[in-house]
Design a protein around this motif. Structure first.
Motif, PDB file in Angstrom:
ATOM      1  N   TYR A 182       0.813  -1.213   0.000  1.00 52.79           N
ATOM      2  CA  TYR A 182       0.000   0.000   0.000  1.00 52.79           C
ATOM      3  C   TYR A 182       0.851   1.271   0.000  1.00 52.79           C
ATOM      4  O   TYR A 182       1.852   1.347   0.694  1.00 52.79           O
ATOM      5  CB  TYR A 182      -0.919   0.018   1.217  1.00 52.79           C
ATOM      6  CG  TYR A 182      -1.767   1.266   1.311  1.00 52.79           C
ATOM      7  CD1 TYR A 182      -2.924   1.409   0.557  1.00 52.79           C
ATOM      8  CD2 TYR A 182      -1.378   2.324   2.130  1.00 52.79           C
ATOM      9  CE1 TYR A 182      -3.687   2.566   0.624  1.00 52.79           C
ATOM     10  CE2 TYR A 182      -2.140   3.484   2.204  1.00 52.79           C
ATOM     11  CZ  TYR A 182      -3.288   3.596   1.449  1.00 52.79           C
ATOM     12  OH  TYR A 182      -4.030   4.744   1.509  1.00 52.79           O
ATOM     13  N   ARG A 183       0.446   2.260  -0.811  1.00 54.09           N
ATOM     14  CA  ARG A 183       1.052   3.595  -0.777  1.00 54.09           C
ATOM     15  C   ARG A 183      -0.055   4.632  -0.913  1.00 54.09           C
ATOM     16  O   ARG A 183      -1.033   4.398  -1.627  1.00 54.09           O
ATOM     17  CB  ARG A 183       2.044   3.797  -1.935  1.00 54.09           C
ATOM     18  CG  ARG A 183       3.229   2.860  -1.955  1.00 54.09           C
ATOM     19  CD  ARG A 183       4.204   3.117  -0.806  1.00 54.09           C
ATOM     20  NE  ARG A 183       5.394   2.290  -0.924  1.00 54.09           N
ATOM     21  CZ  ARG A 183       5.461   1.021  -0.511  1.00 54.09           C
ATOM     22  NH1 ARG A 183       4.399   0.454   0.049  1.00 54.09           N
ATOM     23  NH2 ARG A 183       6.577   0.328  -0.657  1.00 54.09           N
ATOM     24  N   LEU A 184       0.101   5.757  -0.238  1.00 58.35           N
ATOM     25  CA  LEU A 184      -0.808   6.889  -0.401  1.00 58.35           C
ATOM     26  C   LEU A 184       0.017   8.096  -0.827  1.00 58.35           C
ATOM     27  O   LEU A 184       0.936   8.508  -0.115  1.00 58.35           O
ATOM     28  CB  LEU A 184      -1.546   7.201   0.902  1.00 58.35           C
ATOM     29  CG  LEU A 184      -2.414   8.474   0.875  1.00 58.35           C
ATOM     30  CD1 LEU A 184      -3.507   8.373  -0.191  1.00 58.35           C
ATOM     31  CD2 LEU A 184      -3.018   8.738   2.248  1.00 58.35           C
ATOM     32  N   MET A 185      -0.284   8.623  -2.008  1.00 55.91           N
ATOM     33  CA  MET A 185       0.447   9.788  -2.516  1.00 55.91           C
ATOM     34  C   MET A 185      -0.368  11.056  -2.310  1.00 55.91           C
ATOM     35  O   MET A 185      -1.574  11.067  -2.540  1.00 55.91           O
ATOM     36  CB  MET A 185       0.752   9.629  -4.000  1.00 55.91           C
ATOM     37  CG  MET A 185       1.374  10.873  -4.619  1.00 55.91           C
ATOM     38  SD  MET A 185       2.133  10.596  -6.235  1.00 55.91           S
ATOM     39  CE  MET A 185       0.698  10.222  -7.211  1.00 55.91           C
ATOM     40  N   ILE A 186       0.306  12.113  -1.887  1.00 59.55           N
ATOM     41  CA  ILE A 186      -0.287  13.455  -1.883  1.00 59.55           C
ATOM     42  C   ILE A 186       0.530  14.280  -2.858  1.00 59.55           C
ATOM     43  O   ILE A 186       1.757  14.400  -2.701  1.00 59.55           O
ATOM     44  CB  ILE A 186      -0.259  14.099  -0.489  1.00 59.55           C
ATOM     45  CG1 ILE A 186      -1.091  13.273   0.488  1.00 59.55           C
ATOM     46  CG2 ILE A 186      -0.795  15.526  -0.562  1.00 59.55           C
ATOM     47  CD1 ILE A 186      -1.219  13.891   1.866  1.00 59.55           C
ATOM     48  N   ASN A 187      -0.118  14.783  -3.907  1.00 58.51           N
ATOM     49  CA  ASN A 187       0.633  15.572  -4.899  1.00 58.51           C
ATOM     50  C   ASN A 187      -0.185  16.773  -5.349  1.00 58.51           C
ATOM     51  O   ASN A 187      -1.209  17.097  -4.767  1.00 58.51           O
ATOM     52  CB  ASN A 187       1.050  14.686  -6.079  1.00 58.51           C
ATOM     53  CG  ASN A 187      -0.135  14.267  -6.936  1.00 58.51           C
ATOM     54  OD1 ASN A 187      -1.270  14.238  -6.462  1.00 58.51           O
ATOM     55  ND2 ASN A 187       0.120  13.945  -8.183  1.00 58.51           N
ATOM     56  N   GLY A 188       0.293  17.471  -6.389  1.00 56.34           N
ATOM     57  CA  GLY A 188      -0.409  18.664  -6.876  1.00 56.34           C
ATOM     58  C   GLY A 188       0.104  19.923  -6.210  1.00 56.34           C
ATOM     59  O   GLY A 188       1.309  20.074  -6.004  1.00 56.34           O
ATOM     60  N   LEU A 189      -0.819  20.797  -5.850  1.00 52.79           N
ATOM     61  CA  LEU A 189      -0.468  22.117  -5.310  1.00 52.79           C
ATOM     62  C   LEU A 189      -0.081  22.027  -3.834  1.00 52.79           C
ATOM     63  O   LEU A 189      -0.787  22.528  -2.948  1.00 52.79           O
ATOM     64  CB  LEU A 189      -1.633  23.082  -5.507  1.00 52.79           C
ATOM     65  CG  LEU A 189      -2.015  23.344  -6.976  1.00 52.79           C
ATOM     66  CD1 LEU A 189      -3.310  24.148  -7.069  1.00 52.79           C
ATOM     67  CD2 LEU A 189      -0.882  24.062  -7.695  1.00 52.79           C
ATOM     68  N   VAL A 190       1.044  21.345  -3.588  1.00 56.36           N
ATOM     69  CA  VAL A 190       1.564  21.209  -2.221  1.00 56.36           C
ATOM     70  C   VAL A 190       3.030  21.630  -2.202  1.00 56.36           C
ATOM     71  O   VAL A 190       3.698  21.622  -3.240  1.00 56.36           O
ATOM     72  CB  VAL A 190       1.445  19.758  -1.709  1.00 56.36           C
ATOM     73  CG1 VAL A 190      -0.015  19.378  -1.512  1.00 56.36           C
ATOM     74  CG2 VAL A 190       2.138  18.793  -2.665  1.00 56.36           C
ATOM     75  N   ASP A 191       3.522  22.000  -1.040  1.00 59.45           N
ATOM     76  CA  ASP A 191       4.925  22.404  -0.912  1.00 59.45           C
ATOM     77  C   ASP A 191       5.847  21.236  -1.197  1.00 59.45           C
ATOM     78  O   ASP A 191       6.924  21.397  -1.755  1.00 59.45           O
ATOM     79  CB  ASP A 191       5.189  22.945   0.494  1.00 59.45           C
ATOM     80  CG  ASP A 191       4.381  24.215   0.764  1.00 59.45           C
ATOM     81  OD1 ASP A 191       3.955  24.848  -0.220  1.00 59.45           O
ATOM     82  OD2 ASP A 191       4.158  24.523   1.939  1.00 59.45           O
TER      83      ASP A 191
END
Lengths: 423, 423
Positions: A120-129
């Protein structure tokens, strides 16, 4: 003995008060009168010996064989193939407010997948620092929250718009469950990545082939959403999104993305398939309402109902059901026996909790005549559950989603019930 | 990718405050840094395709295969034969407060029996105005209540009196579960039969061969006891007393008679085997305490613990556990990392509810060194959970029941934990 049980003679005492009093009285009548201890004791002895020695429990206990009908069911003609499927909670047979995971309704668009915690992996991407990828073990290191919430499919009761009149609360209102979730606040994870000022939405998607992507306003994402590991204390079932699912309290179930894989912070909504061609409400003039996320206040009588007929004659009868609102707590439920001419205030088993199921009861002395049973919920915003026709007047007949209209059960003198509409 | 996951570099930001802040930082470090979207997206695509099309849910959903170790277990040497058996809730692997029925501890003295609703009878006799026998359908006609309560065996943690030091919270503290019960108030049924003025106790017994008869003071019987049909919304499992069990909130589990068959109103206590030779507490002077029904305030850290070791290095660590009291609500839980030298106030996931489990958390920045973890509960009466030695000073070493002493887990630098005692 069974024959002796049938209501012979009136009650000899009236301990309880009000409707329950008459009820208790008649129940006393229904219960066998003991003509001295002997016959009773004799029966007890026969019965005790008949049970004999028992067996041990299994490591994970399943329901007893006599309850094999209390399971999730599908409507055969509802879905074209088994890979795009759905099933319904047997709410007609349950009591209380918690839904066991084993019989909690489940909808998937490309099948339920088996995902190992290690994979399992959870990615947070896009308009983030900083874009981040979390493992399951990473997620377990953040502060956790616990909370009971209902999850209702936007299409719950949808087939009733055009009057399908499915014969059972399981089929008309069973696309809902209510569980205690444990997990990490989505706010915590978004703060970890650092949302850029231009970020106004998050786009969430799952690891299944459908991905089921949905756009959620940042305000909601930073409010009460959870990335949940557990429901009712234990790991999520495969079909509920193991090892994690998104919990979006009070909002339509399709946004509660399962096998949560990615959270992208965006400036505008993605307008994905699941929020344009699906999960929008087409009005009579052909224009579709979109972003109809909140589940309106709603209720249903679960017993008596078509799958839970009355099994006794006139006298005390427990009428029970469920009420909920995506806008907060249920403050009251009214029940009518005559299709809306007269309403009585139902008893809430506990004070309503925000965005969670509330159990209500009405204990009556049934006169044995037919009833047109309805329930009507009210939430803390003052909103009152409308009739189906009131909804149709406003939204026309094209709608599938967000039907929170009042449900009618025609309970006949023989105790059987049918799904009907009254104008 | 996995290697990339290992903690490389310190946190780049400190969004959260206090212990959680440092925690979040280190987690960010543990999470992979995205060097441009490509590698991430590539992995996501591989992974999505690898999951492929899924399967449908079953009518009654079982836990996913990867969770097959989250089950009830027995201590092999504990019981002589399988017909007098017991099993323990895997509390080390659960979160939240609700215990799913499937993994809720269960104790029986003559096996679990299969009793059909149609064959079920409940007799009320003795010092009543009229003896009554109810069928299951009769019981369903009385007003119902719903409430979450814990059920703890008086022998829970009993083997620790003499320092058995069983290696896991499941075995030391797993004889407990917490479920939402639906049923009829025992008061309602007793009022129906009419308790005579000379009635001061009720003697309750089950339909299994052991009958497990217990005496309960009339005051308690008329207070908050329930004849329960359902737990967590669905019918009781066979081993939990299908179709009905007695719920005696806050009092020892042995009194929660399963397969409830008879309630006799008596003038004095019956002094049955289960309340004389069993379930009494023999003190150092050989005199036994009896009528020790209430479960004292107690708590335990469920993770980290011997069955739930720390799987990561220094940095953010979630310490969590359960607290409860038979005398009312938990008002606070303190946690120590150094065997009692220094205590910190734990965070309660929700305000304590009377006679129900409370989940607590302490989010710390673990320095990677060994810890001697303990938790200490306080309830609304002001009672504070004692140490094991404080209990022994008062009750000696002969006791088996009602050990609510503070539990110590020795958590080593490698993350593994052991059950130890410190003086």
């Amino acid at each position: 003995m069974t024959t002796k049980q049938k209501g012979n003679g009136a009650s000899r005492r009236q301990f309880l008060t009000g409707a329950a009093a008459a009820g208790a009285g008649a129940v006393a009548a229904a219960a066998a009168k003991a003509s001295g201890p002997d016959p009773l004791i004799t029966e007890m002895q026969d019965w005790a010996s008949s049970t004999g020695a028992g067996v041990d429990a299994t490591p994970y206990g399943m329901p007893i064989q006599f309850e094999s009908d209390v399971v999730r069911r599908n409507v055969e003609w509802l879905t074209a193939d088994t890979i795009s499927s759905i099933n319904f909670t047997p709410i007609h047979a349950l009591d209380g407010t918690i839904t066991p995971q084993g019989c909690a309704f489940e909808r998937h668009h490309s099948g339920a997948i088996e995902l190992r915690k290690e994979d399992y992996r959870l990615m947070i991407n896009g308009l983030v620092d900083q874009e981040l990828v979390f493992t399951y073990n990473d997620l377990e290191r953040f502060p956790r929250e616990n909370r009971v919430y209902f999850c209702e499919c936007a299409a719950n009761t949808g087939m009733e718009w055009a009057g399908a009149q499915l014969n059972g609360a399981q089929f008309t209102h069973g696309m809902i469950h209510n569980m205690e979730y444990s997990g990490v606040s989505l706010r915590t994870l978004l703060n970890e990545a650092g949302v850029k000022p231009e970020g106004k939405w998050v786009y969430v998607e799952g690891a299944d082939a459908s991905s089921n992507g949905r756009s959620i306003p940042l305000e909601k994402a930073l409010d009460d959403c959870l990335v949940a590991f557990k429901a009712n204390g234990e790991a999520l079932r495969m079909e509920h999104g193991y090892p994690t699912r998104l919990v979006v309290p009070g909002w339509e179930g399709n946004m509660w993305v399962k096998w949560l894989r990615r959270i992208e912070v965006t400036e505008v909504a993605v307008e994905s398939r699941e929020e344009t061609s699906k999960y929008t409400d087409t009005l009579a003039n052909g224009i579709s309402r979109k972003w109809t996320w909140e589940m309106d206040a709603k209720s249903v009588v679960t017993s008596p109902s078509p799958q839970a007929p009355i099994k006794h004659g006139p006298g005390p009868l427990v009428i029970t059901g469920l009420a909920w609102s995506g806008r907060g707590a249920i403050t009251g439920v009214d029940v009518t026996l005559d299709g809306g001419k007269n309403w009585q205030k139902a008893r809430l088993a506990a004070p309503g909790q925000s965005k969670a199921l509330t159990r209500f009861y009405l204990d009556i002395e049934w006169n044995g005549e037919e009833m047109f049973l309805q329930s009507r919920a009210r939430d803390e915003t003052g909103y009152v559950q409308p009739t189906k026709n009131q909804l149709r007047e406003v939204r026309g007949l094209n709608s599938i989603y967000h039907n929170n209209g009042i449900q009618t059960w025609w309970v006949k003198a023989n105790g059987e019930a049918e799904n009907v509409e009254i104008s």
